[in-house]
Scaffold this active site. Sequence first.
Site, PDB file in Angstrom:
ATOM      1  N   ASN A   1      78.833 -22.430 -53.507  1.00 37.82           N
ATOM      2  CA  ASN A   1      79.875 -23.361 -53.044  1.00 37.82           C
ATOM      3  C   ASN A   1      81.288 -22.938 -53.470  1.00 37.82           C
ATOM      4  OD1 ASN A   1      79.326 -24.012 -55.683  1.00 37.82           O
ATOM      5  ND2 ASN A   1      79.493 -26.213 -55.389  1.00 37.82           N
TER       6      ASN A   1
ATOM      7  N   LYS B   1      75.079 -12.262 -61.237  1.00 36.21           N
ATOM      8  CA  LYS B   1      74.329 -12.351 -59.991  1.00 36.21           C
ATOM      9  C   LYS B   1      74.888 -13.490 -59.149  1.00 36.21           C
ATOM     10  CE  LYS B   1      70.980 -14.742 -58.524  1.00 36.21           C
ATOM     11  NZ  LYS B   1      71.470 -14.943 -57.141  1.00 36.21           N
ATOM     12  N   PRO B   2      75.666 -13.143 -58.098  1.00 35.91           N
ATOM     13  CA  PRO B   2      76.161 -14.197 -57.210  1.00 35.91           C
ATOM     14  C   PRO B   2      75.029 -14.742 -56.334  1.00 35.91           C
ATOM     15  CG  PRO B   2      76.972 -12.027 -56.516  1.00 35.91           C
ATOM     16  CD  PRO B   2      76.115 -11.803 -57.725  1.00 35.91           C
ATOM     17  N   ALA B   3      75.279 -15.877 -55.687  1.00 31.48           N
ATOM     18  CA  ALA B   3      74.253 -16.499 -54.833  1.00 31.48           C
ATOM     19  C   ALA B   3      73.980 -15.654 -53.589  1.00 31.48           C
ATOM     20  CB  ALA B   3      74.715 -17.895 -54.433  1.00 31.48           C
TER      21      ALA B   3
ATOM     22  N   SER C   1      72.124 -25.743 -59.592  1.00 34.11           N
ATOM     23  CA  SER C   1      71.377 -27.000 -59.643  1.00 34.11           C
ATOM     24  C   SER C   1      70.765 -27.236 -61.021  1.00 34.11           C
ATOM     25  CB  SER C   1      70.262 -26.964 -58.593  1.00 34.11           C
ATOM     26  OG  SER C   1      69.356 -25.931 -58.913  1.00 34.11           O
TER      27      SER C   1
ATOM     28  N   GLU D   1      76.423 -25.322 -66.150  1.00 39.18           N
ATOM     29  CA  GLU D   1      77.149 -26.281 -65.305  1.00 39.18           C
ATOM     30  C   GLU D   1      76.201 -26.651 -64.193  1.00 39.18           C
ATOM     31  OE1 GLU D   1      79.872 -27.561 -66.047  1.00 39.18           O
ATOM     32  OE2 GLU D   1      80.808 -26.140 -67.416  1.00 39.18           O
TER      33      GLU D   1
ATOM     34  N   CYS E   1      79.906 -29.928 -57.002  1.00 39.84           N
ATOM     35  CA  CYS E   1      79.186 -30.752 -57.976  1.00 39.84           C
ATOM     36  C   CYS E   1      80.048 -31.891 -58.501  1.00 39.84           C
ATOM     37  CB  CYS E   1      78.655 -29.892 -59.115  1.00 39.84           C
ATOM     38  SG  CYS E   1      79.892 -28.788 -59.753  1.00 39.84           S
TER      39      CYS E   1
ATOM     40  N   GLU F   1      71.821 -35.840 -55.914  1.00 41.74           N
ATOM     41  CA  GLU F   1      73.072 -35.267 -55.453  1.00 41.74           C
ATOM     42  C   GLU F   1      72.919 -34.935 -53.964  1.00 41.74           C
ATOM     43  OE1 GLU F   1      73.878 -31.462 -57.290  1.00 41.74           O
ATOM     44  OE2 GLU F   1      76.005 -31.937 -57.395  1.00 41.74           O
TER      45      GLU F   1
HETATM   46  P1  ADP Z   1      72.370 -24.461 -55.127  1.00 42.93           P
HETATM   47  O1  ADP Z   1      71.763 -25.796 -54.958  1.00 42.93           O
HETATM   48  O2  ADP Z   1      73.831 -24.456 -55.358  1.00 42.93           O
HETATM   49  O3  ADP Z   1      71.879 -23.422 -54.166  1.00 42.93           O
HETATM   50  P2  ADP Z   1      70.743 -23.168 -57.052  1.00 42.93           P
HETATM   51  O4  ADP Z   1      70.579 -23.665 -58.428  1.00 42.93           O
HETATM   52  O5  ADP Z   1      69.567 -23.152 -56.160  1.00 42.93           O
HETATM   53  O6  ADP Z   1      71.909 -24.046 -56.526  1.00 42.93           O
HETATM   54  O7  ADP Z   1      71.385 -21.730 -57.060  1.00 42.93           O
HETATM   55  C1  ADP Z   1      72.387 -21.354 -57.947  1.00 42.93           C
HETATM   56  C2  ADP Z   1      72.162 -19.920 -58.320  1.00 42.93           C
HETATM   57  O8  ADP Z   1      70.909 -19.816 -58.976  1.00 42.93           O
HETATM   58  C3  ADP Z   1      72.096 -18.953 -57.152  1.00 42.93           C
HETATM   59  O9  ADP Z   1      72.724 -17.747 -57.527  1.00 42.93           O
HETATM   60  C4  ADP Z   1      70.618 -18.725 -56.972  1.00 42.93           C
HETATM   61  O10 ADP Z   1      70.301 -17.474 -56.410  1.00 42.93           O
HETATM   62  C5  ADP Z   1      70.139 -18.762 -58.404  1.00 42.93           C
HETATM   63  N1  ADP Z   1      68.715 -19.068 -58.564  1.00 42.93           N
HETATM   64  C6  ADP Z   1      67.918 -19.829 -57.810  1.00 42.93           C
HETATM   65  N2  ADP Z   1      66.669 -19.871 -58.308  1.00 42.93           N
HETATM   66  C7  ADP Z   1      66.668 -19.092 -59.424  1.00 42.93           C
HETATM   67  C8  ADP Z   1      65.691 -18.717 -60.402  1.00 42.93           C
HETATM   68  N3  ADP Z   1      64.444 -19.155 -60.346  1.00 42.93           N
HETATM   69  N4  ADP Z   1      66.073 -17.887 -61.404  1.00 42.93           N
HETATM   70  C9  ADP Z   1      67.349 -17.452 -61.470  1.00 42.93           C
HETATM   71  N5  ADP Z   1      68.308 -17.780 -60.597  1.00 42.93           N
HETATM   72  C10 ADP Z   1      67.980 -18.569 -59.582  1.00 42.93           C
END
Ligand code: ADP
Length: 485
Positions: free
Chosen positions: A157, A180-182, A234, A255, A289, A386
């Site tokens: 986001n 590690k970005p999303a 999350s 966070e 958030c 949320e």
């Molecule tokens: P959102 O609801 O904002 O997508 P997430 O918590 O799912 O939030 O994702 C936030 C970050 O956490 C992202 O970079 C995602 O790739 C990473 N992520 C999701 N699942 C895992 C996991 N099991 N281990 C590590 N990182 C993760």
Amino acid sequence: MHKVAEEFKLETNYINGEWVKADSGETFDVDNPATGEIIGTVPMCGEAETKRAVEAAHEAFKTFRKTSVKDRANMLRKLRDLIIKNQEALAQLLVAEQGKPIAEARGEVSFSASYVMWFAEEARRVYGETIPSPWPERRMMVTKEPVGVVGAITPWNFPSSMLARKIAPAVATGCTIVCKPAEATPYSGIVWGKMCELAGIPAGVVNILTGDPIEIGKELTGNPLVKKITFTGSTRVGKILMSQSIPTVKKISMEMGGNAPFIVFDDADIDAAIQGAMASKYRNSGQTCVCTNRLYVQAGIHDEFVKKFAKASADMKVGLANDEGVLQGPLINEAAVKKTEEFVADAVAKGGKIETGGKRHALGHGFFEPTVISGATLEMDFSKDETFAPIAPVYKFKTEEEAIHMANDTEFGLACYFYTKDLGRTFRVMEGLEYGLVGVNEGVITAVEAPFGGFKQSGVGKEGGHQGIQDYLEEKYVCIGGLGV
Ligand code: ADP
């Protein structure tokens, strides 16, 4: 391939100062949530690449921790200048992979630059302490040291500014970092590698890799060379990372989710409250958030507030990020749109009334109509969860105590907002709310100068403010004896 991604060569990852592909050569697609168009690919890295990045960061830490704070502050100033110089290109990357309106995208990039500048300044104020000694022949002091290699995981986001809050304090203190970005927004993450390289930050200090979140997350949390995990995302994933960090006892900054209440009392300036609610609810299409999740409006002004708020919501221009006057873009993906539909259906089934919106927007793809639902009750799903969506449930309340109780009735405690002109009430309510961020007569309050962080299950630690640098430091107590009397 998106032109900015091509210009900065963002189809590879940045590990130990080199631009590399995944070992397997595998990639994954990046799409534009407003159009569904594939805008490029990035490497699908996993455990092995993460391990190498951590080892590189560990090696780099040995020398980087010894650099002078003045040099590190200057590197950050250069980084900040590069971000500002490339603001438009970086904003277009955000538009393309995240979908936020261009004004918000430019704002996010400028916010990133502000964080970098803030930590460049704070770096030089990492003071220690001397302690009055109980022993006449000894002296006591506390020094501060960088924690070491940091593992950072960030969400889609705010793909730029969430990394700013982690990379900048790491560099400021002499830590090294593996990020590690999303998956949905990798380019805005990888481009930090490019900016850090151009700013002359040494190889191995900042590493950015994209790929399988579970594999990368397991390696970052499990590798004993990593001393701290910082995460924004999350609560569900944050808890997984916290538990994975236990065996090696890492420091953690989390966070996580929010469920922000927005309370409007009878004595409030209604128009100011509407303005605040619009900004706080619909920023980034409701996908932050700190976005308002629940509106509590006192009975005396409830009907007037709902009417005006619904009209303002209906009037808001939804569309493509670069189009004139657009204030609301798409949701990040189809799953987010489906979840939004479910929240609305659940509320309607339980007696909620749709005042405006309520369905997918005619533009298709990730677009959803700004939605106001009156008659919200505690039984509805969005009372606890949320939403991360442009839906605004309005609950009617009678007393101040009731409002505080309902606002606190959640496991989350990140941001909250309330509007009143009464001074006594301002303090009573502010002190009664169990939240890390409180906006009084303001709907958008985040600033680099202030600590950002949640109570309860919304998080651990603070980012920004003078507090934001402390999480990257260890305190060392030193006792020097045998000095004579
Ligand atoms: P959102 O609801 O904002 O997508 P997430 O918590 O799912 O939030 O994702 C936030 C970050 O956490 C992202 O970079 C995602 O790739 C990473 N992520 C999701 N699942 C895992 C996991 N099991 N281990 C590590 N990182 C993760």
